[in-house]
Design a protein around this motif. Structure first.
Motif, PDB file in Angstrom:
ATOM      1  N   PHE A  75      51.015 -11.921  49.125  1.00 25.97           N
ATOM      2  CA  PHE A  75      51.196 -10.647  49.812  1.00 25.97           C
ATOM      3  C   PHE A  75      50.238  -9.589  49.266  1.00 25.97           C
ATOM      4  CE2 PHE A  75      55.518 -12.384  50.832  1.00 25.97           C
ATOM      5  CZ  PHE A  75      55.294 -12.458  52.186  1.00 25.97           C
ATOM      6  N   PHE A 125      66.370 -25.726  45.445  1.00 23.74           N
ATOM      7  CA  PHE A 125      65.188 -26.566  45.213  1.00 23.74           C
ATOM      8  C   PHE A 125      65.609 -27.762  44.380  1.00 23.74           C
ATOM      9  CE2 PHE A 125      63.537 -22.121  45.449  1.00 23.74           C
ATOM     10  CZ  PHE A 125      63.168 -22.208  46.776  1.00 23.74           C
ATOM     11  N   TRP A 185      69.652 -25.758  51.363  1.00 24.18           N
ATOM     12  CA  TRP A 185      69.798 -24.300  51.316  1.00 24.18           C
ATOM     13  C   TRP A 185      71.249 -23.860  51.328  1.00 24.18           C
ATOM     14  CZ3 TRP A 185      67.068 -20.025  50.326  1.00 24.18           C
ATOM     15  CH2 TRP A 185      65.705 -20.228  50.081  1.00 24.18           C
ATOM     16  N   HIS A 218      50.230 -30.230  46.024  1.00 23.15           N
ATOM     17  CA  HIS A 218      51.321 -31.202  46.210  1.00 23.15           C
ATOM     18  C   HIS A 218      52.385 -30.755  47.203  1.00 23.15           C
ATOM     19  CE1 HIS A 218      50.255 -32.613  41.886  1.00 23.15           C
ATOM     20  NE2 HIS A 218      49.559 -33.275  42.795  1.00 23.15           N
ATOM     21  N   MET A 219      52.048 -29.853  48.116  1.00 27.77           N
ATOM     22  CA  MET A 219      53.082 -29.347  49.005  1.00 27.77           C
ATOM     23  C   MET A 219      53.627 -30.430  49.939  1.00 27.77           C
ATOM     24  SD  MET A 219      54.810 -26.704  49.056  1.00 27.77           S
ATOM     25  CE  MET A 219      54.998 -24.967  49.358  1.00 27.77           C
ATOM     26  N   GLU A 271      56.633 -32.127  48.479  1.00 24.12           N
ATOM     27  CA  GLU A 271      57.829 -31.359  48.114  1.00 24.12           C
ATOM     28  C   GLU A 271      58.862 -31.475  49.240  1.00 24.12           C
ATOM     29  OE1 GLU A 271      58.176 -30.167  45.266  1.00 24.12           O
ATOM     30  OE2 GLU A 271      56.147 -29.878  44.469  1.00 24.12           O
ATOM     31  N   ARG A 272      60.085 -31.047  48.943  1.00 21.14           N
ATOM     32  CA  ARG A 272      61.123 -31.057  49.978  1.00 21.14           C
ATOM     33  C   ARG A 272      60.958 -29.856  50.908  1.00 21.14           C
ATOM     34  NH1 ARG A 272      65.148 -34.246  50.120  1.00 21.14           N
ATOM     35  NH2 ARG A 272      66.725 -32.790  50.871  1.00 21.14           N
ATOM     36  N   LEU A 273      61.484 -29.994  52.138  1.00 17.55           N
ATOM     37  CA  LEU A 273      61.326 -28.932  53.132  1.00 17.55           C
ATOM     38  C   LEU A 273      61.891 -27.599  52.641  1.00 17.55           C
ATOM     39  CD1 LEU A 273      62.094 -30.583  56.588  1.00 17.55           C
ATOM     40  CD2 LEU A 273      59.926 -29.683  55.760  1.00 17.55           C
ATOM     41  N   ALA A 274      62.940 -27.653  51.798  1.00 14.33           N
ATOM     42  CA  ALA A 274      63.544 -26.415  51.296  1.00 14.33           C
ATOM     43  C   ALA A 274      62.494 -25.549  50.614  1.00 14.33           C
ATOM     44  CB  ALA A 274      64.678 -26.742  50.326  1.00 14.33           C
ATOM     45  N   LEU A 275      61.631 -26.172  49.816  1.00 10.91           N
ATOM     46  CA  LEU A 275      60.586 -25.402  49.115  1.00 10.91           C
ATOM     47  C   LEU A 275      59.438 -25.054  50.067  1.00 10.91           C
ATOM     48  CD1 LEU A 275      59.633 -24.285  46.367  1.00 10.91           C
ATOM     49  CD2 LEU A 275      58.409 -26.406  46.027  1.00 10.91           C
ATOM     50  N   PRO A 321      57.370 -17.135  54.867  1.00  5.85           N
ATOM     51  CA  PRO A 321      57.208 -15.683  54.674  1.00  5.85           C
ATOM     52  C   PRO A 321      55.809 -15.140  54.943  1.00  5.85           C
ATOM     53  CG  PRO A 321      58.597 -16.568  52.954  1.00  5.85           C
ATOM     54  CD  PRO A 321      58.075 -17.752  53.718  1.00  5.85           C
ATOM     55  N   PRO A 322      54.726 -15.863  54.575  1.00  8.06           N
ATOM     56  CA  PRO A 322      53.396 -15.305  54.859  1.00  8.06           C
ATOM     57  C   PRO A 322      53.139 -15.064  56.343  1.00  8.06           C
ATOM     58  CG  PRO A 322      53.196 -17.019  53.224  1.00  8.06           C
ATOM     59  CD  PRO A 322      54.611 -17.066  53.717  1.00  8.06           C
ATOM     60  N   TYR A 332      59.410 -24.526  53.319  1.00  4.12           N
ATOM     61  CA  TYR A 332      59.722 -23.396  54.194  1.00  4.12           C
ATOM     62  C   TYR A 332      59.834 -22.098  53.410  1.00  4.12           C
ATOM     63  CZ  TYR A 332      60.629 -26.621  58.080  1.00  4.12           C
ATOM     64  OH  TYR A 332      60.510 -27.549  59.079  1.00  4.12           O
ATOM     65  N   ALA A 333      60.424 -22.168  52.219  1.00  4.64           N
ATOM     66  CA  ALA A 333      60.603 -20.950  51.429  1.00  4.64           C
ATOM     67  C   ALA A 333      59.265 -20.305  51.112  1.00  4.64           C
ATOM     68  CB  ALA A 333      61.352 -21.263  50.137  1.00  4.64           C
ATOM     69  N   ILE A 334      58.229 -21.127  50.932  1.00  2.00           N
ATOM     70  CA  ILE A 334      56.934 -20.579  50.526  1.00  2.00           C
ATOM     71  C   ILE A 334      56.026 -20.321  51.724  1.00  2.00           C
ATOM     72  CG2 ILE A 334      54.869 -21.012  49.124  1.00  2.00           C
ATOM     73  CD1 ILE A 334      57.500 -20.522  47.560  1.00  2.00           C
ATOM     74  N   ASN A 371      61.105 -38.764  47.119  1.00  2.00           N
ATOM     75  CA  ASN A 371      61.618 -37.994  45.992  1.00  2.00           C
ATOM     76  C   ASN A 371      62.361 -38.951  45.067  1.00  2.00           C
ATOM     77  OD1 ASN A 371      60.926 -35.201  46.844  1.00  2.00           O
ATOM     78  ND2 ASN A 371      62.061 -35.901  48.630  1.00  2.00           N
ATOM     79  N   HIS A 425      60.562 -35.697  37.804  1.00  2.43           N
ATOM     80  CA  HIS A 425      60.179 -35.384  39.177  1.00  2.43           C
ATOM     81  C   HIS A 425      58.684 -35.109  39.270  1.00  2.43           C
ATOM     82  CE1 HIS A 425      64.040 -35.547  40.998  1.00  2.43           C
ATOM     83  NE2 HIS A 425      64.544 -34.791  40.073  1.00  2.43           N
ATOM     84  N   PHE A 463      66.918 -29.947  54.720  1.00  3.37           N
ATOM     85  CA  PHE A 463      66.590 -28.529  54.502  1.00  3.37           C
ATOM     86  C   PHE A 463      67.851 -27.666  54.560  1.00  3.37           C
ATOM     87  CE2 PHE A 463      65.694 -24.516  56.834  1.00  3.37           C
ATOM     88  CZ  PHE A 463      65.102 -23.827  55.793  1.00  3.37           C
TER      89      PHE A 463
END
Lengths: 121, 241
Positions: free
Chosen positions: B53, B34, B27, A76-77, A80-84, A91-92, A86-88, A13, A19, B23
């Motif tokens: 979804f 982000f 958060w 590009h996943m 990316e940073r883990l914060a993004l 949930p699925p 995991y957020a994406i 990063n 970025h 992480f």
């Protein structure tokens, strides 16, 4: 994972003002080629009429590989940073629970249909 | 921000921690989680998550009606076969559509890359090729719909078996086709901006009045790849299963 795959000099990063995602073209061509190969393979599953568990397994493997390549490299996943990430991507997983619930529900519906309307509906 | 430079995150991102610690730190941080993704990009990802979804619900609905019907499910391999040179080839139209969409994803990825290299000409050409392939896909889908409607497929019935086949087919492919169509329109809008050099001179957008830059091409790309991604699942579950 993210560090190794990163190709440009510096850290994963870098403090570039925008970025932006700067990667060599070769990565994209390799992934593009694999997507073609995997699509051809999943088409072959139908063409050669594999049946049963073999068919399901192959379809799901090729599907997940294709989806993984698209999300990881084209979108590009991996960079990316883990914060993004995991957020994406977490949930699925809830969808799988929904799939389980609805599978039980449809088994029950099928059972009652057989029971009350007779086999063959 | 205290720093006066045009790169407010530059100092912060140098100190970012990697891995799981990063992480947790991201958060639990002030202001934003982000750290390196712009809001532009983060919001597109969150929109795509919500869209995931929606498509999941469609595919689960498909699974539910298919598992619970007592009538045989039409054989998609035969339904979507085309007769070419006197020979019936199973699922061939769908295979071609898949390759068209994957090609468009490839050209889109290249467009994003050339955008960040500030190569306006290559970005423009690749965006237009992507839009063209997307339009081709929609055209082939229109052909497929026409063919099936002529053969008697309706949302409430079809000549080959379970009546749910038609409703699921029209809903799932129709929603996906709508996404592709919207994508083509936005590809053309982004292409026009690239053509006019609006990302080079950081011209403000007419709608958001944010300064334009080539990240817009990447965010456009996220949407476009998502459309391809959805097709991967539709291809596997609806056409191959």
């Amino acid at each position: 994972m993210t560090q190794a795959a990163h190709s440009s000099p510096g850290t994963a990063n870098q403090a570039a003002p925008d970025h932006g995602q700067h990667h060599p073209l070769k990565v994209y061509f390799v992934v593009w080629g694999w997507l073609f190969v995997l699509s051809a393979l999943s088409y072959m599953v139908d063409y050669f009429q594999f049946e049963g568990y073999l068919r399901w397994t192959l379809i799901l493997i090729f599907m997940m590989l294709k989806a993984g390549l698209i999300v990881a490299v084209f979108m590009h996943m991996v960079w990316e940073r883990l914060a993004l990430i995991y957020a994406i991507l977490v949930p699925p997983l809830a969808v799988l629970v929904f799939v389980g619930i609805m599978a039980i529900e449809s088994e029950h519906t099928l059972f009652t249909r057989h029971l009350f309307f007779g086999a063959g509906g | 921000m205290a720093e006066s430079s045009s790169t407010p995150h530059a100092a912060a991102s140098a100190a970012l921690q990697p891995g799981g610690r990063g992480f947790v730190a991201d958060w639990s941080a002030d202001q934003r989680s982000f750290k390196t993704a712009s809001w532009h990009k983060a919001m597109m990802w969150i929109f795509l998550l919500s869209d995931t979804f929606i498509f999941s619900c469609f595919l689960i609905a498909y699974m539910t009606v298919r598992m619970s019907t007592v009538e045989p499910w039409p054989n998609t391999s035969e339904v979507f076969a085309l007769t070419i040179a006197g020979e019936s080839i199973p699922l061939i139209l769908i295979a071609i559509m898949t390759f068209v969409l994957i090609s468009s994803s490839g050209t889109m990825a290249l467009a994003v890359n050339y955008g960040y290299r500030k190569n306006r000409r290559a970005t423009l050409i690749l965006l237009l090729v992507t839009a063209g392939l997307g339009a081709t896909f929609v055209g082939m889908q229109a052909f497929e719909w026409t063919k099936l409607i002529h053969e008697g497929v309706r949302p409430w019935g079809n000549p080959w078996g379970a009546p749910q086949f038609g409703s699921i087919f029209f809903m799932v492919t129709g929603f996906h086709g709508t996404h592709v169509t919207i994508g083509v329109i936005f590809l053309l809008i982004v292409a026009r901006k690239v053509w006019r050099g609006e990302y080079d001179e950081e011209k403000k957008g007419f709608f958001t009045s944010r300064k334009g830059n080539y990240e817009s091409v990447e965010v456009m790309g996220l949407y476009w790849h998502f459309v391809d991604l959805v097709w991967v699942f539709i291809f596997a579950f609806f056409y191959l299963w």
